[in-house]
Scaffold this active site. Sequence first.
Site, mmCIF file in Angstrom:
data_model
loop_
_atom_site.group_PDB
_atom_site.id
_atom_site.type_symbol
_atom_site.label_atom_id
_atom_site.label_comp_id
_atom_site.label_asym_id
_atom_site.label_seq_id
_atom_site.Cartn_x
_atom_site.Cartn_y
_atom_site.Cartn_z
ATOM 1 N N CYS A 152 38.928 31.692 44.164
ATOM 2 C CA CYS A 152 40.173 31.154 43.591
ATOM 3 C C CYS A 152 39.869 30.207 42.436
ATOM 4 O O CYS A 152 40.717 29.951 41.588
ATOM 5 C CB CYS A 152 40.975 30.414 44.656
ATOM 6 S SG CYS A 152 41.088 31.338 46.192
ATOM 7 N N TYR A 176 61.422 11.600 50.949
ATOM 8 C CA TYR A 176 61.941 11.190 49.639
ATOM 9 C C TYR A 176 61.482 9.780 49.279
ATOM 10 O O TYR A 176 61.560 8.852 50.097
ATOM 11 C CB TYR A 176 63.480 11.215 49.612
ATOM 12 C CG TYR A 176 64.007 10.380 48.452
ATOM 13 C CD1 TYR A 176 63.836 10.824 47.134
ATOM 14 C CD2 TYR A 176 64.590 9.130 48.665
ATOM 15 C CE1 TYR A 176 64.239 10.034 46.060
ATOM 16 C CE2 TYR A 176 65.007 8.341 47.598
ATOM 17 C CZ TYR A 176 64.825 8.798 46.298
ATOM 18 O OH TYR A 176 65.212 8.033 45.246
HETATM 19 C C1 LIG Z 1 40.273 35.120 39.782
HETATM 20 C C2 LIG Z 1 40.793 35.016 41.180
HETATM 21 C C3 LIG Z 1 41.644 33.973 41.525
HETATM 22 C C4 LIG Z 1 42.133 33.878 42.820
HETATM 23 N N1 LIG Z 1 42.978 32.836 43.137
HETATM 24 C C5 LIG Z 1 43.429 32.705 44.403
HETATM 25 C C6 LIG Z 1 44.240 31.596 44.776
HETATM 26 O O1 LIG Z 1 44.558 30.735 43.945
HETATM 27 N N2 LIG Z 1 44.657 31.503 46.066
HETATM 28 C C7 LIG Z 1 44.306 32.428 47.011
HETATM 29 O O2 LIG Z 1 44.684 32.270 48.184
HETATM 30 N N3 LIG Z 1 43.532 33.494 46.693
HETATM 31 C C8 LIG Z 1 43.083 33.652 45.420
HETATM 32 N N4 LIG Z 1 42.274 34.704 45.095
HETATM 33 C C9 LIG Z 1 41.980 35.738 46.113
HETATM 34 C C10 LIG Z 1 40.810 35.366 47.000
HETATM 35 O O3 LIG Z 1 39.723 34.976 46.219
HETATM 36 C C11 LIG Z 1 40.452 36.559 47.875
HETATM 37 O O4 LIG Z 1 41.577 36.861 48.653
HETATM 38 C C12 LIG Z 1 39.268 36.257 48.788
HETATM 39 O O5 LIG Z 1 38.097 36.056 48.057
HETATM 40 C C13 LIG Z 1 39.050 37.421 49.756
HETATM 41 O O6 LIG Z 1 37.954 37.146 50.539
HETATM 42 P P1 LIG Z 1 37.211 38.307 51.320
HETATM 43 O O7 LIG Z 1 36.087 37.661 52.043
HETATM 44 O O8 LIG Z 1 38.180 39.115 52.088
HETATM 45 O O9 LIG Z 1 36.679 39.295 50.183
HETATM 46 P P2 LIG Z 1 35.705 39.079 48.947
HETATM 47 O O10 LIG Z 1 35.817 37.716 48.406
HETATM 48 O O11 LIG Z 1 35.978 40.217 48.030
HETATM 49 O O12 LIG Z 1 34.249 39.247 49.559
HETATM 50 C C14 LIG Z 1 33.820 40.482 50.064
HETATM 51 C C15 LIG Z 1 32.302 40.523 50.010
HETATM 52 O O13 LIG Z 1 31.866 41.705 50.660
HETATM 53 C C16 LIG Z 1 30.747 42.236 49.949
HETATM 54 N N5 LIG Z 1 30.653 43.661 50.245
HETATM 55 C C17 LIG Z 1 31.561 44.623 49.944
HETATM 56 N N6 LIG Z 1 31.131 45.816 50.390
HETATM 57 C C18 LIG Z 1 29.932 45.610 50.983
HETATM 58 C C19 LIG Z 1 29.005 46.458 51.619
HETATM 59 N N7 LIG Z 1 29.229 47.767 51.750
HETATM 60 N N8 LIG Z 1 27.872 45.918 52.115
HETATM 61 C C20 LIG Z 1 27.624 44.575 51.992
HETATM 62 N N9 LIG Z 1 28.469 43.720 51.378
HETATM 63 C C21 LIG Z 1 29.627 44.232 50.897
HETATM 64 C C22 LIG Z 1 31.097 41.977 48.489
HETATM 65 O O14 LIG Z 1 29.934 41.991 47.690
HETATM 66 C C23 LIG Z 1 31.759 40.602 48.571
HETATM 67 O O15 LIG Z 1 30.817 39.585 48.342
HETATM 68 C C24 LIG Z 1 41.760 34.826 43.798
HETATM 69 C C25 LIG Z 1 40.893 35.881 43.456
HETATM 70 C C26 LIG Z 1 40.398 35.960 42.171
HETATM 71 C C27 LIG Z 1 39.461 37.091 41.824
#
Ligand SMILES: Cc1cc2nc3c(=O)[nH]c(=O)nc-3n(C[C@H](O)[C@H](O)[C@H](O)COP(=O)(O)OP(=O)(O)OC[C@H]3O[C@@H](n4cnc5c(N)ncnc54)[C@H](O)[C@@H]3O)c2cc1C
Length: 452
Positions: free
Chosen positions: A45, A427
Amino acid sequence: MARETLVVIGAVAAGMSAASRARRRNPQLRIIVLEKGHDVSYGACGLPFYISGEVSRADDLVVYTADYFREKRDIEIRLGHEAISIEPGRKLVHALHGASQPLEIPYDKLVIATGAAPAAGIPGTNPPGVFACNDLANAIKLREFLDSRQPRRGVVVGAGYIGIEIADALAKRKIEVSVISRGERVLAGFEPDIQSQMEKAMEARGVRLKSNSTVTQITASASGEALQIHHEKGSESAEVVILATGIEPRTSLAESANIRLGPTRAIAVDDRMQTSVNGIYAAGDCAETRHLVSGKPVYFPLGTTANKMGRVAGDNAGGGNARFAGIVGTLAAKAFDLEVARTGLSTAEARAAGFHPSSTTIRSFSHAKYLGGKPLTATLLWDKSSGLLLGFQVAGEHGAAQRVDAAAVALHARMRVADLEHLDLGYAPPFAQVWEALLIAASEAIKAEKRL
Ligand SMILES: Cc1cc2nc3c(=O)[nH]c(=O)nc-3n(C[C@H](O)[C@H](O)[C@H](O)COP(=O)(O)OP(=O)(O)OC[C@H]3O[C@@H](n4cnc5c(N)ncnc54)[C@H](O)[C@@H]3O)c2cc1C
């Protein structure tokens, strides 16, 4: 006796929440985390603020390092290990590490936390200078490019909250920005009165918005430095392009194991984060959840939800019995000095869920005008048939985003609009008005209903 083994695939929000919670629940468990990349437990984020330079070092976004998890939490993190398939019958994960032969990693319990991948981008091969900003590794590449090349013009493709946050980051670096979006309005899922606040804020900063136009191709000059972004309504020149065209849940591993996907095409889970295969859990951006207002499965990928789902998955994989009821669709963002936030359903989502939505938009102030209170625009949505609160959205320069939190609680409690008008909210002149935006909007909604 051999220790029971939990394998977690993915080491960001959901994966590391799951591993950490499982460790607390079960100190005896062997916990192995497979991560295909080299970054763990970072705040995605915060990426737009790293791009803008407000966060100076990528390391500042890392919550805990891999070594911390190894040493303090007895979690074996294996970086550069990509899980390629799951065999539930033999309880094995097959993984690749560099050029070595595929590894077979046995598990007793498994958590899939593979997140999401950028949606299919622009047709053809994208030239250098075109970036995604979906994870830390890509953000580092983009930041290096911006620091070394100092581009003057940038194009962001996509006008969702991430596209707009990235456009703001480029503008903060004094880059001239154009945003091209397929949709008619920015911030899909927000109501028109909130969308127009953001559009005005962007235009006031000189951002050129090209809406209703799909990007068809990106080409580069012979030197490779000048890019041409061709879209249905014309073309733009730039030296850097960021694709923010949405994401898709990474489900191929789940599919390899015949794990059921839900109607949203993300992994289907119950409220214990259990997939259709016993002993395999899924959490975060790869999984769907339930929307508590519509009662329907929904794909609403956010860090806040990924952490909670991961924690529940880890608790259960460690032998507990935790539950995650679902979400009410709360999202906040800030760009171009404007805060926007929503909770609940939009009009379109409410209709699709079978409600008869009505809405009212009010103007208010963040706090007492005599202390510099800033204007707020708030839209409240309710169901004409039942009087149930359906959603609340706010935009404003100051104190807007967290104003939706009270409405989020009301949605969790399934409150009617008539119950909101006299809520005892805090408030004092420095941070509110006597009549809070939510209360004014509820009162307007009640008046509107009486007129009907
Ligand atoms: C620019 C940006 C801004 C954001 N802002 C916000 C915000 O303000 N508020 C909010 O709530 N959310 C925000 N988000 C969303 C939030 O970052 C994601 O919802 C969160 O990172 C999801 O976490 P996750 O662990 O499910 O997945 P991810 O963060 O995608 O992590 C998944 C991991 O699994 C690994 N992986 C995938 N496949 C495999 C495999 N086959 N073998 C081994 N490893 C694997 C990947 O390499 C990755 O590191 C934002 C996202 C972005 C990109």
